[in-house]
Design an enzyme around this catalytic site. Structure first.
Site, PDB file in Angstrom:
ATOM      1  N   ASP A  55       0.469 -29.323  26.981  1.00 26.18           N
ATOM      2  CA  ASP A  55       0.665 -29.998  25.695  1.00 26.18           C
ATOM      3  C   ASP A  55      -0.512 -30.932  25.417  1.00 26.18           C
ATOM      4  O   ASP A  55      -0.710 -31.915  26.137  1.00 26.18           O
ATOM      5  CB  ASP A  55       1.973 -30.791  25.710  1.00 26.18           C
ATOM      6  CG  ASP A  55       2.240 -31.477  24.387  1.00 26.18           C
ATOM      7  OD1 ASP A  55       2.639 -30.778  23.438  1.00 26.18           O
ATOM      8  OD2 ASP A  55       2.028 -32.704  24.283  1.00 26.18           O
ATOM      9  N   TYR A  60      -5.576 -37.582  21.547  1.00 29.93           N
ATOM     10  CA  TYR A  60      -5.669 -37.990  22.948  1.00 29.93           C
ATOM     11  C   TYR A  60      -7.124 -38.091  23.412  1.00 29.93           C
ATOM     12  O   TYR A  60      -7.388 -38.614  24.494  1.00 29.93           O
ATOM     13  CB  TYR A  60      -4.915 -37.013  23.852  1.00 29.93           C
ATOM     14  CG  TYR A  60      -3.447 -36.881  23.566  1.00 29.93           C
ATOM     15  CD1 TYR A  60      -2.754 -37.810  22.779  1.00 29.93           C
ATOM     16  CD2 TYR A  60      -2.722 -35.807  24.084  1.00 29.93           C
ATOM     17  CE1 TYR A  60      -1.412 -37.669  22.521  1.00 29.93           C
ATOM     18  CE2 TYR A  60      -1.366 -35.663  23.833  1.00 29.93           C
ATOM     19  CZ  TYR A  60      -0.715 -36.590  23.044  1.00 29.93           C
ATOM     20  OH  TYR A  60       0.629 -36.437  22.786  1.00 29.93           O
ATOM     21  N   LYS A  89      -2.105 -30.785  18.214  1.00 32.04           N
ATOM     22  CA  LYS A  89      -1.467 -31.465  17.084  1.00 32.04           C
ATOM     23  C   LYS A  89      -2.529 -31.995  16.120  1.00 32.04           C
ATOM     24  O   LYS A  89      -3.592 -32.456  16.550  1.00 32.04           O
ATOM     25  CB  LYS A  89      -0.621 -32.646  17.587  1.00 32.04           C
ATOM     26  CG  LYS A  89       0.340 -32.299  18.717  1.00 32.04           C
ATOM     27  CD  LYS A  89       1.061 -33.524  19.245  1.00 32.04           C
ATOM     28  CE  LYS A  89       1.877 -33.198  20.487  1.00 32.04           C
ATOM     29  NZ  LYS A  89       1.015 -33.028  21.687  1.00 32.04           N
ATOM     30  N   HIS A 122       1.674 -34.042  14.059  1.00 31.85           N
ATOM     31  CA  HIS A 122       1.959 -35.038  15.091  1.00 31.85           C
ATOM     32  C   HIS A 122       2.952 -36.098  14.606  1.00 31.85           C
ATOM     33  O   HIS A 122       3.886 -36.459  15.315  1.00 31.85           O
ATOM     34  CB  HIS A 122       0.646 -35.698  15.522  1.00 31.85           C
ATOM     35  CG  HIS A 122       0.678 -36.266  16.893  1.00 31.85           C
ATOM     36  ND1 HIS A 122      -0.431 -36.368  17.695  1.00 31.85           N
ATOM     37  CD2 HIS A 122       1.680 -36.788  17.626  1.00 31.85           C
ATOM     38  CE1 HIS A 122      -0.117 -36.900  18.853  1.00 31.85           C
ATOM     39  NE2 HIS A 122       1.170 -37.186  18.822  1.00 31.85           N
TER      40      HIS A 122
END
Length: 337
Positions: A55, A60, A89, A122
């Site tokens: 994931d 990130y 996302k 997201h």
């Protein structure tokens, strides 16, 4: 590293359309504590051990390093692309016209992939904040959820499926009122819903709604996110490992309470995505899903431990005039305007 786990031992769950995917994945949010190199190293080791569900997310800030790890795994013959289920996302600052396509292509480039298995919106609004910002940070351009704005973003996600860039699309951080507003408008229904799920925050209504509509729940913070950023901590938070039913089950088996949280999640029918950079932890996390299941009595006892303790409150996304983080989650049963 322990011996690689046999794929046939790992339970699977069913996506819309009948495809089977692993019952447990590896999260890659470093929680402001781990850098891209450490996380990429965990992806490499986890896939070597037996993980097949990874994931990811653009925000990130580590997809390029994860891509290097995946490239190394492919080159070594450790795994083939078709064996992996990789998600990403679109972040809140890329909801505008044409931006979802650009975001997806950037993730594909960074990850070194030709397609994504699943691509999420997201958060269901374009309210943006810088990664790692303080909990009281506010963006003056933030605004409440809009069906029209969300559907404009979702239409772009549907186009990704049409063009073969992604296989499935999903939603994240939604509520039942928001889903009721948008699902009838979707040409392509979401295959999955990523949501906070752990024993002290079970979201039974949202969980049931997703399942009833053929949407696979994917649970973040599955062990209560003990490494979550300081901005997401409050004095009222509950430690899942200290819940009596979780602690009893852990003591009976002589295992860490975190493993009980993961067993509960898998047996409940959601896909937990725990994060760890430590081989002994991510290996044990996956292995626990393959052995020594919880009894019906233990599952019932943990179901009774729900404390409605939301850990990721999303307060940085609030708009001017909002009363508090609760307004993000439609707690009165209506989408706030």
């Amino acid at each position: 590293m322990a011996n690689e786990i046999e794929q046939g031992r790992i339970p699977t769950v069913t996506l819309r359309g009948g495809e089977r995917v692993p019952c447990l994945g590896l999260g890659t949010f470093g929680s402001d504590k781990y850098g891209p190199e450490e996380i990429a190293g965990a992806v490499y080791g986890a896939v070597r051990y037996g993980y097949r569900f990874i994931d990811c997310a653009a925000v990130y800030q580590n997809e390029d390093r994860i891509g290097q790890a995946l490239g190394r795994l492919f080159a070594e013959g450790a795994v083939e692309r078709r064996e992996l289920f990789v998600t990403s996302k679109v972040w809140n600052d890329m909801h505008g016209a044409g931006q979802v396509m650009a975001s997806c292509k950037k993730s594909l480039e960074d990850l070194g992939l030709d397609y994504l298995d699943l691509y999420f919106v997201h958060w269901p609004f374009p309210n943006y904040h810088a990664p790692g910002c303080a909990g009281d940070s506010r963006n003056p351009d933030s605004r409440p959820f809009s069906v029209e704005e969300f559907m404009a973003t979702w239409r772009q996600c549907e186009e990704l499926v049409d063009k073969g860039l992604v296989r499935y699309i999903g939603m994240s951080n939604m509520t039942v009122p928001k889903l009721e507003a948008v699902l009838p408008l979707c040409r392509i229904q979401p295959a999955a819903l990523e949501m906070e799920l752990h024993p002290s925050f079970q979201q039974p209504e949202l969980f049931a709604y997703a399942r009833e509509h053929g949407i696979l729940p994917i649970g973040y913070c599955p062990i209560g996110s003990p490494s979550r950023p300081e901005r997401d901590r409050t004095a009222q938070d509950v430690a899942d490992g200290e819940l009596p039913a979780v602690a009893r089950a852990a003591k009976a088996r002589g295992v860490h309470p975190a493993l009980i949280c993961l067993k509960w999640a898998v047996q409940r029918g959601q896909v937990p995505i725990p994060f760890s950079v430590k081989p002994d932890q991510y290996e044990t996390n996956l292995r626990c899903a393959t052995e020594d299941p919880l009894t019906e009595e233990e599952m019932e006892a943990i179901a009774g431990e729900d404390r409605n303790c939301r850990l990721i409150k999303g307060q940085v996304f609030l708009w001017e005039g909002a009363r508090g983080w609760e307004d993000l989650w439609d707690m009165e049963g209506l989408v706030l305007k």
